[in-house]
Structure formats: structure tokens, C-alpha cells
Design an enzyme around this catalytic site. Sequence first.
Site, mmCIF file in Angstrom:
data_model
loop_
_atom_site.group_PDB
_atom_site.id
_atom_site.type_symbol
_atom_site.label_atom_id
_atom_site.label_comp_id
_atom_site.label_asym_id
_atom_site.label_seq_id
_atom_site.Cartn_x
_atom_site.Cartn_y
_atom_site.Cartn_z
ATOM 1 N N GLU A 55 0.805 -1.217 0.000
ATOM 2 C CA GLU A 55 0.000 0.000 0.000
ATOM 3 C C GLU A 55 0.841 1.271 0.000
ATOM 4 O O GLU A 55 0.416 2.298 -0.534
ATOM 5 C CB GLU A 55 -0.917 0.005 1.234
ATOM 6 C CG GLU A 55 -1.956 -1.093 1.246
ATOM 7 C CD GLU A 55 -3.048 -0.879 0.216
ATOM 8 O OE1 GLU A 55 -3.571 0.237 0.125
ATOM 9 O OE2 GLU A 55 -3.349 -1.829 -0.524
ATOM 10 N N ASP A 73 -8.419 8.105 -7.123
ATOM 11 C CA ASP A 73 -9.020 6.825 -7.495
ATOM 12 C C ASP A 73 -10.545 6.835 -7.375
ATOM 13 O O ASP A 73 -11.184 5.787 -7.425
ATOM 14 C CB ASP A 73 -8.439 5.694 -6.646
ATOM 15 C CG ASP A 73 -8.742 5.840 -5.162
ATOM 16 O OD1 ASP A 73 -9.279 6.892 -4.764
ATOM 17 O OD2 ASP A 73 -8.440 4.898 -4.406
ATOM 18 N N THR A 78 -7.986 9.355 1.010
ATOM 19 C CA THR A 78 -7.498 8.079 1.532
ATOM 20 C C THR A 78 -6.563 8.405 2.680
ATOM 21 O O THR A 78 -5.670 9.248 2.525
ATOM 22 C CB THR A 78 -6.752 7.290 0.446
ATOM 23 O OG1 THR A 78 -7.665 6.919 -0.580
ATOM 24 C CG2 THR A 78 -6.117 6.033 1.019
#
Length: 270
Positions: A55, A73, A78
Amino acid sequence: MHTSRRTLLAFIGASLVAGPVIASQTAGAAPTPKAGGLDDPAKKEIAMKIVCSAENSDLNWKDYYRYCEDIGDGRGYTAGIIGFCSGTGDMLDLVELYTERKPDNVLAKYLPALREVDGTDSHEGLDPGYKPDWEEAAEDPEFQKAQNDERDRVYFNPAVKQGKADGIGVLGQFAYYDAIVMHGDGGDSTSFRNIRKRALSSAKPPAQGGDEVTYLDAFLDARVWAMKQEEAHEDTSRVDTAQRVFLRKGNLNLNTPLEWKVYGDPYRIG
């Protein structure tokens, strides 16, 4: 951070994760063999490092409590140690938990906005202060604990529970965890439960009398298929040159030393 995020589920709810999947185990299956646990603290630490390599291209997962950005995305912001997203509901759940425990926290004022943007990539009501306020909150041990607790409740614990129910060991439980982190556990075809269902169509887990290695091969095949359905996930190295490497070596317990690659970058845990 690489754009290896979960499938967007506008209706995501953490309560979806564990029950329905475990209930799908074949009725009358043989008693579940005693499987080793990824929840052993040393094994859990290994799991956090391997996921972080995929990640964040890093092993120091605890550095990411303060991480917060929009990686483009379609999931909004995030953030945090597992990539909680403002567009997929898990970030909202996290901030609600933190606020329940500490009402006067710096993120509490964003709860109305987080509810509004859930299911979208919008930053409305969050900018310009959300990112710096998240970073400030991340210095608070209570917020770090909330991140740990939500990671466990939504992703880690359901993966381990399902893995033990299927009679698979530490590596298999990790494969489940990594899949839930990336794909979530909703009703879409690439969700964890449907990856598992695809695997079950070609192999049985030990709890149903099958061979563990054969079943994990089938699960990883199904996982690769799911990853290739999304452009953001088309690099399958977190399976091909990591999990599959451990499986080929017969390291079903994720014993150290471990060596693997993700996106071509080498990693080692001694």
C-alpha cells in the site's frame, strides 16, 4: 501510496463483513481443524508490514496514522494505516468512533461533511482544513487506537475468523486479510466473499476436507482475477511475487525470514 484501494461501495457498512461470509460455509462440513492464528501479535505485526509494503512501499506501517491525501481513485480522501476512504464509509465510521470516545476532537466538526460525501469523491465541506486536521489528530494516541480498532473490526478480525473457520493457517488468513483490505466485502463480483466463492468452486479448504496448498492456490488465482478487473489493481505483484512466493516455499505459517517483492521493490523481514 499506490492506488491499490478497495472497490467503491457507496452503501458500505462494516457489519457486512463477517457474518454472511462465514455463514456460506457448506452445511454439515467436517469439524474445523485447529488453525494457527494471524492474530498472534508477532504474526499480526508481520501482516501489517507486508500490507504496508504493497500500500505504501514501506514496512514502517505506524508512520501512516497521519497519512491523508486524495490519490485520484474516485474514493475521495485516503488516509490512515489501512487507507480509510471518505467515499467508502469506513472513514466516516472511524471518525464517528473517535468522536464517541473523545467528543472534542479536531475531526468531529467534519462529521456532517463526511456523511454528505460518503459514496462520492467530493471534498465538499472538508477542504481546506481536513488534511492538516487529520495530521494533528494522528498525534493523539486515542485516534491511533481508534484506527487500530476499526482496522481490526472491519478488516483484520473478519479475515482471521473466516480463515480459521476454513481451517487455513497464518498465510491463508493473511491472504484473506489482504483481499478484504483491497476489495472490501460487499456484494460486487470482486469483493472478498465472491473471491472466496470463486475459489470454492474449484477447491475445498481443509475444513471441508481439502488440501490447504491446493485451496490457497485457487484462492490466489481468484484474487488475481479480481484484481485484473480494475485498472488500478492490474499490477498483481502483491500476490505473484509475495503471497505466492510464500506458498511455493511451503511457508504456511509466515515464519521469518521472509523475502518478497511488490511492484519490483524487494523487502525483507528477518
